[in-house]
Motif scaffolding. Structure first.
Motif, PDB file in Angstrom:
ATOM      1  N   VAL A   1     -40.226  62.579   7.075  1.00  0.00           N
ATOM      2  CA  VAL A   1     -38.967  61.876   7.358  1.00  0.00           C
ATOM      3  C   VAL A   1     -39.272  60.541   8.057  1.00  0.00           C
ATOM      4  CG1 VAL A   1     -36.821  61.979   8.710  1.00  0.00           C
ATOM      5  CG2 VAL A   1     -37.572  63.976   7.440  1.00  0.00           C
ATOM      6  N   SER A   2     -40.225  60.578   8.993  1.00  0.00           N
ATOM      7  CA  SER A   2     -40.579  59.357   9.728  1.00  0.00           C
ATOM      8  C   SER A   2     -41.149  58.290   8.802  1.00  0.00           C
ATOM      9  CB  SER A   2     -41.602  59.655  10.811  1.00  0.00           C
ATOM     10  OG  SER A   2     -41.077  60.586  11.683  1.00  0.00           O
ATOM     11  N   ILE A   3     -42.024  58.723   7.872  1.00  0.00           N
ATOM     12  CA  ILE A   3     -42.592  57.760   6.923  1.00  0.00           C
ATOM     13  C   ILE A   3     -41.458  57.080   6.162  1.00  0.00           C
ATOM     14  CG2 ILE A   3     -43.974  57.507   4.796  1.00  0.00           C
ATOM     15  CD1 ILE A   3     -45.707  59.872   5.839  1.00  0.00           C
ATOM     16  N   GLY A   4     -40.500  57.907   5.682  1.00  0.00           N
ATOM     17  CA  GLY A   4     -39.360  57.379   4.926  1.00  0.00           C
ATOM     18  C   GLY A   4     -38.523  56.415   5.751  1.00  0.00           C
ATOM     19  N   ILE A   5     -38.159  56.848   6.968  1.00  0.00           N
ATOM     20  CA  ILE A   5     -37.283  56.024   7.822  1.00  0.00           C
ATOM     21  C   ILE A   5     -37.962  54.692   8.149  1.00  0.00           C
ATOM     22  CG2 ILE A   5     -36.247  55.841  10.123  1.00  0.00           C
ATOM     23  CD1 ILE A   5     -35.706  58.843  10.027  1.00  0.00           C
ATOM     24  N   ILE A   6     -39.225  54.770   8.572  1.00  0.00           N
ATOM     25  CA  ILE A   6     -39.944  53.547   8.972  1.00  0.00           C
ATOM     26  C   ILE A   6     -40.092  52.602   7.778  1.00  0.00           C
ATOM     27  CG2 ILE A   6     -42.225  52.682   9.724  1.00  0.00           C
ATOM     28  CD1 ILE A   6     -42.268  55.107  11.662  1.00  0.00           C
ATOM     29  N   ALA A   7     -40.423  53.154   6.608  1.00  0.00           N
ATOM     30  CA  ALA A   7     -40.574  52.314   5.413  1.00  0.00           C
ATOM     31  C   ALA A   7     -39.251  51.637   5.066  1.00  0.00           C
ATOM     32  CB  ALA A   7     -41.071  53.161   4.250  1.00  0.00           C
ATOM     33  N   VAL A   8     -38.150  52.406   5.115  1.00  0.00           N
ATOM     34  CA  VAL A   8     -36.829  51.848   4.768  1.00  0.00           C
ATOM     35  C   VAL A   8     -36.452  50.738   5.758  1.00  0.00           C
ATOM     36  CG1 VAL A   8     -34.344  52.387   4.743  1.00  0.00           C
ATOM     37  CG2 VAL A   8     -35.958  53.877   3.548  1.00  0.00           C
ATOM     38  N   PHE A   9     -36.698  50.970   7.038  1.00  0.00           N
ATOM     39  CA  PHE A   9     -36.324  49.970   8.049  1.00  0.00           C
ATOM     40  C   PHE A   9     -37.176  48.696   7.922  1.00  0.00           C
ATOM     41  CE2 PHE A   9     -33.090  51.064  11.226  1.00  0.00           C
ATOM     42  CZ  PHE A   9     -32.663  52.264  10.686  1.00  0.00           C
ATOM     43  N   ILE A  10     -38.465  48.858   7.647  1.00  0.00           N
ATOM     44  CA  ILE A  10     -39.317  47.662   7.519  1.00  0.00           C
ATOM     45  C   ILE A  10     -38.948  46.894   6.236  1.00  0.00           C
ATOM     46  CG2 ILE A  10     -41.703  46.827   7.271  1.00  0.00           C
ATOM     47  CD1 ILE A  10     -42.560  49.064   9.170  1.00  0.00           C
ATOM     48  N   LEU A  11     -38.623  47.651   5.189  1.00  0.00           N
ATOM     49  CA  LEU A  11     -38.160  47.001   3.957  1.00  0.00           C
ATOM     50  C   LEU A  11     -36.849  46.248   4.239  1.00  0.00           C
ATOM     51  CD1 LEU A  11     -38.727  46.695   0.901  1.00  0.00           C
ATOM     52  CD2 LEU A  11     -37.251  48.667   0.528  1.00  0.00           C
ATOM     53  N   GLY A  12     -35.994  46.889   5.038  1.00  0.00           N
ATOM     54  CA  GLY A  12     -34.724  46.253   5.430  1.00  0.00           C
ATOM     55  C   GLY A  12     -34.968  44.939   6.168  1.00  0.00           C
TER      56      GLY A  12
END
Lengths: 51, 191
Positions: free
Chosen positions: B84-95
């Protein structure tokens, strides 16, 4: 060989002091940085500055 | 992760660096080190992949600092948490990358406000795994509120001077810290 043994025990004691500092940080903060919080052991309270 | 933490603690006992009765404590410390380093390493990797390394470090720093004192939502399983953390961090950095690329600055700058307010009102949120004493609740809450105010002021000043490259990642850090308190509000309501 003896020198190797000494450096390993030095490494172990450095690790122990680093983890000791981590325990102080853990005892004096509310949570971990990630989305998982491991169960805090009872002994953690002795590292807390907020008794 | 638990196995690695236990192995390190056992090794320290073997090398007489700690007492055997402190083994559980040091295993917990090792686990905490790993769990704190993971989001930092993850954001560095994702930042490098997306070519926004500087921004990803600016994002994760306020997030980890605020979250340490504000608490919030936690998952029971460390493995699920990792994914979940990998997903959240990736989405936020992409954002962050997209906001900077398309100059959508107002979205996170306005978006961070409700999350800042939520952090201000709700912090700290404790869990079954780490119950806070009354004094800890007061002190950690105060520290979290001060940090949120400081970061909000920094973001607003930087945005005023159009230094969005620094302001936007910090605002994303505030948003994520606040967003991880939202599930706790629903759980609280249900109970």
């Amino acid at each position: 060989m003896k020198k190797n043994k000494t450096s390993v025990s030095k490494l172990a004691s450095s690790c122990a002091s680093l983890l000791g500092m981590t325990l102080v940080v853990c005892a004096n903060t509310a949570s971990t940085g990630l989305v998982h919080q491991p169960k805090a052991p009872e002994g953690l309270k002795k590292f807390s500055k907020l008794k | 992760m638990q196995r690695i933490a236990d192995a390190v603690a056992n090794w320290l006992v073997k090398k007489n660096a700690i007492n055997s009765e402190d083994s559980a404590l040091y295993s917990y410390a090792m686990f905490c080190v790993m769990i704190t380093l993971i989001p930092i390493i993850l954001s560095v990797i994702v930042g490098m992949i997306l070519n926004v390394l500087f921004e990803s470090i600016l994002f994760i720093t306020p997030f980890v600092l605020i979250r340490k004192y504000s608490g919030g939502f936690h998952l029971k399983s460390p493995n699920v948490c990792l994914f979940v953390s990998i997903g959240i961090i990736a989405v936020f950095i992409l954002g962050i990358k997209l906001v900077l690329q398309y100059e959508l600055y107002s979205v996170p700058l306005i978006g961070m406000m409700p999350f800042g307010v939520l952090l201000f009102i709700k912090s700290p949120i404790d869990t079954e795994e780490r119950k806070l004493s009354e004094r800890e609740t007061v002190v950690f809450g105060r520290i979290a509120r001060v940090m949120v105010i400081i970061f909000l002021i920094i973001v607003l000043i930087l945005a005023y001077y159009h230094i969005f490259r620094i302001a936007i990642p910090i605002s994303f850090g505030i948003i994520l810290s606040g967003a991880l308190q939202v599930p706790c509000c629903f759980i609280e309501k249900k109970q």
